[in-house]
Design a protein around this motif. Sequence first.
Motif, PDB file in Angstrom:
ATOM      1  N   ILE A 121      36.590  38.703  30.868  1.00  0.00           N
ATOM      2  CA  ILE A 121      37.981  39.099  31.137  1.00  0.00           C
ATOM      3  C   ILE A 121      38.302  38.923  32.617  1.00  0.00           C
ATOM      4  O   ILE A 121      39.194  38.168  32.990  1.00  0.00           O
ATOM      5  CB  ILE A 121      38.221  40.563  30.690  1.00  0.00           C
ATOM      6  CG1 ILE A 121      37.957  40.698  29.195  1.00  0.00           C
ATOM      7  CG2 ILE A 121      39.664  40.979  31.020  1.00  0.00           C
ATOM      8  CD1 ILE A 121      38.046  42.120  28.667  1.00  0.00           C
ATOM      9  N   ILE A 122      37.530  39.615  33.479  1.00  0.00           N
ATOM     10  CA  ILE A 122      37.718  39.440  34.916  1.00  0.00           C
ATOM     11  C   ILE A 122      37.280  38.053  35.354  1.00  0.00           C
ATOM     12  O   ILE A 122      37.857  37.450  36.244  1.00  0.00           O
ATOM     13  CB  ILE A 122      36.922  40.519  35.683  1.00  0.00           C
ATOM     14  CG1 ILE A 122      37.394  41.920  35.275  1.00  0.00           C
ATOM     15  CG2 ILE A 122      37.066  40.342  37.186  1.00  0.00           C
ATOM     16  CD1 ILE A 122      36.564  43.040  35.857  1.00  0.00           C
ATOM     17  N   LYS A 123      36.218  37.553  34.718  1.00  0.00           N
ATOM     18  CA  LYS A 123      35.665  36.216  34.972  1.00  0.00           C
ATOM     19  C   LYS A 123      35.274  36.038  36.440  1.00  0.00           C
ATOM     20  O   LYS A 123      35.865  35.244  37.172  1.00  0.00           O
ATOM     21  CB  LYS A 123      36.643  35.121  34.544  1.00  0.00           C
ATOM     22  CG  LYS A 123      36.880  35.094  33.037  1.00  0.00           C
ATOM     23  CD  LYS A 123      37.773  33.937  32.624  1.00  0.00           C
ATOM     24  CE  LYS A 123      37.942  33.896  31.113  1.00  0.00           C
ATOM     25  NZ  LYS A 123      38.804  32.788  30.665  1.00  0.00           N
ATOM     26  N   LEU A 124      34.274  36.814  36.846  1.00  0.00           N
ATOM     27  CA  LEU A 124      33.757  36.665  38.203  1.00  0.00           C
ATOM     28  C   LEU A 124      33.300  35.228  38.435  1.00  0.00           C
ATOM     29  O   LEU A 124      32.755  34.582  37.543  1.00  0.00           O
ATOM     30  CB  LEU A 124      32.578  37.619  38.422  1.00  0.00           C
ATOM     31  CG  LEU A 124      32.889  39.125  38.374  1.00  0.00           C
ATOM     32  CD1 LEU A 124      31.623  39.921  38.650  1.00  0.00           C
ATOM     33  CD2 LEU A 124      33.972  39.507  39.356  1.00  0.00           C
ATOM     34  N   LYS A 125      33.503  34.750  39.640  1.00  0.00           N
ATOM     35  CA  LYS A 125      33.275  33.336  39.950  1.00  0.00           C
ATOM     36  C   LYS A 125      31.877  32.862  39.580  1.00  0.00           C
ATOM     37  O   LYS A 125      31.699  31.769  39.037  1.00  0.00           O
ATOM     38  CB  LYS A 125      33.541  33.092  41.434  1.00  0.00           C
ATOM     39  CG  LYS A 125      33.439  31.624  41.838  1.00  0.00           C
ATOM     40  CD  LYS A 125      33.777  31.425  43.306  1.00  0.00           C
ATOM     41  CE  LYS A 125      33.650  29.955  43.691  1.00  0.00           C
ATOM     42  NZ  LYS A 125      33.951  29.746  45.129  1.00  0.00           N
ATOM     43  N   ARG A 126      30.865  33.698  39.862  1.00  0.00           N
ATOM     44  CA  ARG A 126      29.497  33.239  39.603  1.00  0.00           C
ATOM     45  C   ARG A 126      29.169  33.147  38.123  1.00  0.00           C
ATOM     46  O   ARG A 126      28.155  32.572  37.738  1.00  0.00           O
ATOM     47  CB  ARG A 126      28.474  34.117  40.327  1.00  0.00           C
ATOM     48  CG  ARG A 126      28.447  35.578  39.952  1.00  0.00           C
ATOM     49  CD  ARG A 126      27.619  36.364  40.973  1.00  0.00           C
ATOM     50  NE  ARG A 126      27.692  37.805  40.773  1.00  0.00           N
ATOM     51  CZ  ARG A 126      26.746  38.522  40.213  1.00  0.00           C
ATOM     52  NH1 ARG A 126      25.651  37.942  39.765  1.00  0.00           N
ATOM     53  NH2 ARG A 126      26.875  39.831  40.093  1.00  0.00           N
TER      54      ARG A 126
END
Length: 439
Positions: free
Chosen positions: A133-138
């Motif tokens: 959902i947030i989809k952190l870059k890493r």
Amino acid sequence: MQYIDNILFLIVLALGIAFFAKSAKKIIRNIKLGQEVDRTDRTSERWKNMTLIALGQKKMITRPISGLLHIIVYVGFVIINIEVLEIIIDGLFGTHRIFSFLGTTYNVLIGSFEILALLVLVAVFAFFARRNIIKLKRFIHNDLTGWPKSDANYILYFEVVLMSLFLIMNAADRHLQLIGYTHYPEAGAFPVSSFLLPIFEGMSPGVVALLERSAWWLHIIGILIFLNYLYFSKHLHILLAFPNTYFADLDAKGKFTNLESVTREVKLMLDPNADPYAAAPADAPATKFGAADVTDLNRVQLLNAYTCTECGRCTSACPANQTGKKLSPRRIMMATRDRMVELGDEIDKNNGQMPQSTKTLLNDYITPEELWACTSCNACVEECPVNINPLSIILDLRRFLVMEQSAAPMSLNAMMSNIENNGAPWQYSQQDRLNWKNE
């Protein structure tokens, strides 16, 4: 007839353990494809590393949010599965809650397990949100696609199912205890699963008992499936983090190791009386400088590859990657593991013999462009939560390019030529090589 359940349980347990043992044997065989390396020194430091980093999660908490969530899942999953010992005994001998004789201690244990199970569910949902959902870059980096990306979510689903089955099993058990159903004596404290009791209102005791048994069977079968799934998953680090941190390199970060083969040849050149054939017989295989394939790496490097958590902390800290270069330390480890597994499969197909493979780790899995993008800053090594060292693999592959293939970048080749000819990295004559001090 009364022992059918026990026999069936024994068969399921034996099959689960046998498949895991087979996978473990293959992992050990693949790691042994590498070169031997002595990491038996400084044992007290090694035990300390393993205790603080693998068991104590010391490096995880450098990022507090993910560190706390990981500790909850890790501690919860490990402690809750202490109950697996009770399940195994009950399954083998037909008992029910065999440790209930512990009384108050047992109540505290079960109550603690339930609270931890709830915390694990909360942490798992947070991890799912961070990834999807947030989809952190890493977690959405271009080196984490396909199976590696799906694998992370599969593990989260596993966790939810196992913790839910645990709580449903306890809730049904508690309901049967309260109505005095046969073979369900009062035992344990259920601070979380008690909230699920309304689900069973209006159900016949037989149906609730069937639900309890079903959850019990699915829970233990799920654990055995999870255990065997680890071989195919990045979550193998749950087990391998311990030997990996124990055998980690304790030398200063950035220390460049000497190659014995180079040292030997230099000594031969410096000693006018040395007989080169005494050290290396004419029929001896040619010495290889650096590494071209996984068989040229050492066993700890291959253990590193299997232990990689694919968390991406190394890549997110890599200055080369941050500037858009192709290098990803995480991909270096994933590629090393993929090549090792592929070579192991080829050996299996070749009746246990080393095949004449047309592929190598260098070029087919890792490109020179990636290797030369590395600044050797050790940021990836510093960031890894389980002491993996991608830089050591990068440097060994570079060594092969330079010393075996003379395939260094033009600027580096020019520098080395200047050092050889002028005694300095600049294109000065011998007598002018210290002029740089005046500039």
